[in-house]
Design an enzyme around this catalytic site. Sequence first.
Site, PDB file in Angstrom:
ATOM      1  CB  THR A 143     -19.726 -52.828  -0.267  1.00 52.84           C
ATOM      2  OG1 THR A 143     -19.458 -53.622  -1.333  1.00 52.84           O
ATOM      3  CG2 THR A 143     -19.426 -51.386  -0.610  1.00 52.84           C
ATOM      4  CG  ASP A 144     -16.507 -57.072  -2.018  1.00 56.46           C
ATOM      5  OD1 ASP A 144     -17.710 -56.450  -2.766  1.00 56.46           O
ATOM      6  OD2 ASP A 144     -16.582 -58.103  -2.568  1.00 56.46           O
ATOM      7  CD  GLU A 145     -20.122 -53.566  -5.454  1.00 54.25           C
ATOM      8  OE1 GLU A 145     -20.056 -52.607  -5.907  1.00 54.25           O
ATOM      9  OE2 GLU A 145     -21.020 -54.462  -5.495  1.00 54.25           O
ATOM     10  CE1 TYR A 169     -23.781 -49.347  -2.162  1.00 55.66           C
ATOM     11  CE2 TYR A 169     -22.138 -50.845  -3.549  1.00 55.66           C
ATOM     12  CZ  TYR A 169     -23.019 -50.642  -2.310  1.00 55.66           C
ATOM     13  OH  TYR A 169     -22.969 -51.523  -1.216  1.00 55.66           O
ATOM     14  CE  LYS A 173     -21.702 -48.921   2.037  1.00 57.73           C
ATOM     15  NZ  LYS A 173     -22.737 -48.955   3.180  1.00 57.73           N
TER      16      LYS A 173
HETATM   17  P1  NAD Z   1     -30.999 -52.692   0.514  1.00 65.29           P
HETATM   18  O1  NAD Z   1     -30.879 -51.617  -0.463  1.00 65.29           O
HETATM   19  O2  NAD Z   1     -31.659 -53.742   0.718  1.00 65.29           O
HETATM   20  O3  NAD Z   1     -31.696 -51.821   2.014  1.00 65.29           O
HETATM   21  C1  NAD Z   1     -31.254 -50.576   2.168  1.00 65.29           C
HETATM   22  C2  NAD Z   1     -32.364 -50.090   3.487  1.00 65.29           C
HETATM   23  O4  NAD Z   1     -32.034 -48.954   3.786  1.00 65.29           O
HETATM   24  C3  NAD Z   1     -33.774 -50.008   2.848  1.00 65.29           C
HETATM   25  O5  NAD Z   1     -34.474 -50.459   3.930  1.00 65.29           O
HETATM   26  C4  NAD Z   1     -33.912 -48.506   2.897  1.00 65.29           C
HETATM   27  O6  NAD Z   1     -35.067 -48.066   3.006  1.00 65.29           O
HETATM   28  C5  NAD Z   1     -33.040 -48.111   3.883  1.00 65.29           C
HETATM   29  N1  NAD Z   1     -32.863 -46.687   3.690  1.00 65.29           N
HETATM   30  C6  NAD Z   1     -32.451 -46.203   2.277  1.00 65.29           C
HETATM   31  N2  NAD Z   1     -31.920 -44.837   2.386  1.00 65.29           N
HETATM   32  C7  NAD Z   1     -32.207 -44.252   3.873  1.00 65.29           C
HETATM   33  C8  NAD Z   1     -32.283 -43.105   4.468  1.00 65.29           C
HETATM   34  N3  NAD Z   1     -31.805 -42.198   4.022  1.00 65.29           N
HETATM   35  N4  NAD Z   1     -32.466 -43.350   6.002  1.00 65.29           N
HETATM   36  C9  NAD Z   1     -32.987 -44.396   6.447  1.00 65.29           C
HETATM   37  N5  NAD Z   1     -33.150 -45.457   5.898  1.00 65.29           N
HETATM   38  C10 NAD Z   1     -32.862 -45.449   4.617  1.00 65.29           C
HETATM   39  O7  NAD Z   1     -29.526 -52.937   1.155  1.00 65.29           O
HETATM   40  P2  NAD Z   1     -28.992 -54.333   1.590  1.00 65.29           P
HETATM   41  O8  NAD Z   1     -28.454 -55.054   0.368  1.00 65.29           O
HETATM   42  O9  NAD Z   1     -29.583 -54.654   2.845  1.00 65.29           O
HETATM   43  O10 NAD Z   1     -27.417 -53.485   2.219  1.00 65.29           O
HETATM   44  C11 NAD Z   1     -27.316 -53.204   3.518  1.00 65.29           C
HETATM   45  C12 NAD Z   1     -25.938 -52.597   3.639  1.00 65.29           C
HETATM   46  O11 NAD Z   1     -25.016 -53.551   3.209  1.00 65.29           O
HETATM   47  C13 NAD Z   1     -25.748 -51.283   2.811  1.00 65.29           C
HETATM   48  O12 NAD Z   1     -24.916 -50.401   3.719  1.00 65.29           O
HETATM   49  C14 NAD Z   1     -24.821 -52.007   1.595  1.00 65.29           C
HETATM   50  O13 NAD Z   1     -23.839 -50.966   1.133  1.00 65.29           O
HETATM   51  C15 NAD Z   1     -24.347 -52.935   2.319  1.00 65.29           C
HETATM   52  N6  NAD Z   1     -23.732 -54.154   1.517  1.00 65.29           N
HETATM   53  C16 NAD Z   1     -24.530 -54.921   0.741  1.00 65.29           C
HETATM   54  C17 NAD Z   1     -24.100 -56.051  -0.050  1.00 65.29           C
HETATM   55  C18 NAD Z   1     -25.102 -56.850  -0.716  1.00 65.29           C
HETATM   56  O14 NAD Z   1     -24.897 -57.804  -1.469  1.00 65.29           O
HETATM   57  N7  NAD Z   1     -26.450 -56.617  -0.602  1.00 65.29           N
HETATM   58  C19 NAD Z   1     -22.784 -56.402  -0.126  1.00 65.29           C
HETATM   59  C20 NAD Z   1     -21.822 -55.509   0.549  1.00 65.29           C
HETATM   60  C21 NAD Z   1     -22.436 -54.522   1.352  1.00 65.29           C
HETATM   61  P1  TYD Z   2     -25.746 -57.017  -8.593  1.00 63.91           P
HETATM   62  O1  TYD Z   2     -26.360 -58.169  -7.976  1.00 63.91           O
HETATM   63  O2  TYD Z   2     -26.179 -56.007  -8.951  1.00 63.91           O
HETATM   64  O3  TYD Z   2     -24.301 -57.002  -7.429  1.00 63.91           O
HETATM   65  P2  TYD Z   2     -22.968 -56.075  -7.547  1.00 63.91           P
HETATM   66  O4  TYD Z   2     -23.062 -55.443  -8.943  1.00 63.91           O
HETATM   67  O5  TYD Z   2     -23.039 -55.305  -6.258  1.00 63.91           O
HETATM   68  O6  TYD Z   2     -22.043 -57.071  -7.583  1.00 63.91           O
HETATM   69  O7  TYD Z   2     -24.754 -57.771  -9.726  1.00 63.91           O
HETATM   70  C1  TYD Z   2     -24.191 -59.165  -9.499  1.00 63.91           C
HETATM   71  C2  TYD Z   2     -23.371 -59.461 -10.889  1.00 63.91           C
HETATM   72  O8  TYD Z   2     -24.376 -59.840 -11.634  1.00 63.91           O
HETATM   73  C3  TYD Z   2     -22.732 -57.969 -11.366  1.00 63.91           C
HETATM   74  O9  TYD Z   2     -21.338 -58.652 -12.105  1.00 63.91           O
HETATM   75  C4  TYD Z   2     -23.521 -57.598 -12.499  1.00 63.91           C
HETATM   76  C5  TYD Z   2     -24.281 -58.815 -13.067  1.00 63.91           C
HETATM   77  N1  TYD Z   2     -25.612 -58.696 -13.439  1.00 63.91           N
HETATM   78  C6  TYD Z   2     -26.148 -59.194 -14.578  1.00 63.91           C
HETATM   79  O10 TYD Z   2     -25.508 -59.764 -15.180  1.00 63.91           O
HETATM   80  N2  TYD Z   2     -27.514 -58.935 -15.112  1.00 63.91           N
HETATM   81  C7  TYD Z   2     -28.193 -58.551 -14.191  1.00 63.91           C
HETATM   82  O11 TYD Z   2     -29.581 -58.120 -14.713  1.00 63.91           O
HETATM   83  C8  TYD Z   2     -27.954 -57.582 -12.820  1.00 63.91           C
HETATM   84  C9  TYD Z   2     -28.860 -57.259 -11.855  1.00 63.91           C
HETATM   85  C10 TYD Z   2     -26.437 -58.036 -12.381  1.00 63.91           C
END
Ligand code: NAD
Ligand code: TYD
Length: 362
Positions: A143-145, A169, A173
Amino acid sequence: MADLQNAPSIPRRLLITGGAGFIGSNFVHHWCHCYPADRVVVLDALTYAGNRANLKDLEGKTNFRFVQGNICDRTLVNSLLNEEEIDTIAHFAAESHVDRSILAPDAFVQTNVIGTFTLLEAFKQHWFAYEKPAHHRFLHVSTDEVYGSLQPDDPAFSETTPYAPNSPYSASKAGSDHLVRAYHHTYQLPTLLTNCSNNYGPYHFPEKLIPLMCINILLGKPLPVYGDGQNIRDWLYVGDHCTALDTVIQKGKPGETYNVGGNNEVKNIDLVNLLCNLMDELANDLPVSPSQKLINFVKDRPGHDRRYAINANKIRTDLGWVPSVTVAEGLRKTVIWYLTHREWWHPLLSSDYQTYYQQVYG
Ligand code: NAD
Ligand code: TYD
């Protein structure tokens, strides 16, 4: 669904961790569609965020296998790598929600750090046992975070921006990213690391901003905007993220990091207003209309990062990847998906989810 992307040379054999989650399941669909000759094995623990229904149209296909299990289970990971003769790991499994990491960070350290370490160790042993084949890859999706928070006029995050994670989180990461980097540096493991901005699109679990707002509008519930709503995120359509990851697997240089972003910086409050407008236009059964009436500014998230923005020049110039979906197109597609997939999200609003919701929003 993306078009067939890169003509396959030899069929790959992939282990996709977290393939039942949001991005993982989109990636599994992308890969099975583009490369039907490849073997795809999904390893997913099915935590609250994992949902087997995300993959239901692939069940029973010859080249697809789903295994419920934990990435921290070294014996299981070893046996899958061996018996499936895996050459590529695409590692998505993680605890992924910042608000949950503030409430209960333990699982984040366990899965994100120890889980990634377990996969790296198992893959190292496997790669050595096969005498280091040149086509093996370990893709770590991050992630960019990890780069922390930007001021309004700061340049966007590049691959050389120092790490400064602010939440449990992002810290977990960051820890996993450092392990990946070290395994390439020390053992020359053929790793690829991607750091992407906020994704959105189909199969996004209801706790995250965009699905939460779509679902609350449809249910006539308040739309909780944290703080002053001026925080900025750089939104990436999940289908574009999948084509980026595909490109990195096929063309990325082992040991390198690639930032992936949609070049779509939007303030949270503007995004929520866009979603309200789209819902007002596309839904004909809204309990409260116009839906802007539901917007409710709530207490800010502790340690809330102000701004994220990705500089994606490297993946564009080195690998030729560009995003194809504008935020206007992507949000419209996403709103339509939530409108037409109520049977997908409705069961996810379970009592566990309500307990979590109560803890965060009171
Ligand atoms: P998500 O939470 O939707 O899915 C995570 C999946 O991992 C789930 O299916 C869960 O059951 C599985 N999981 C969790 N713990 C596990 C374990 N110990 N063993 C096996 N499986 C396990 O997450 P996502 O949004 O699809 O994100 C996927 C990846 O991308 C993550 O690594 C996250 O850090 C990264 N990422 C996500 C975003 C975003 O905007 N969603 C942005 C940047 C990076
Ligand atoms: P989120 O989808 O949780 O992603 P991240 O925290 O990883 O960026 O949140 C996106 C943005 O929206 C973040 O600035 C937090 C804000 N947010 C709200 O304002 N209200 C909400 O209920 C949630 C879940 C997020």
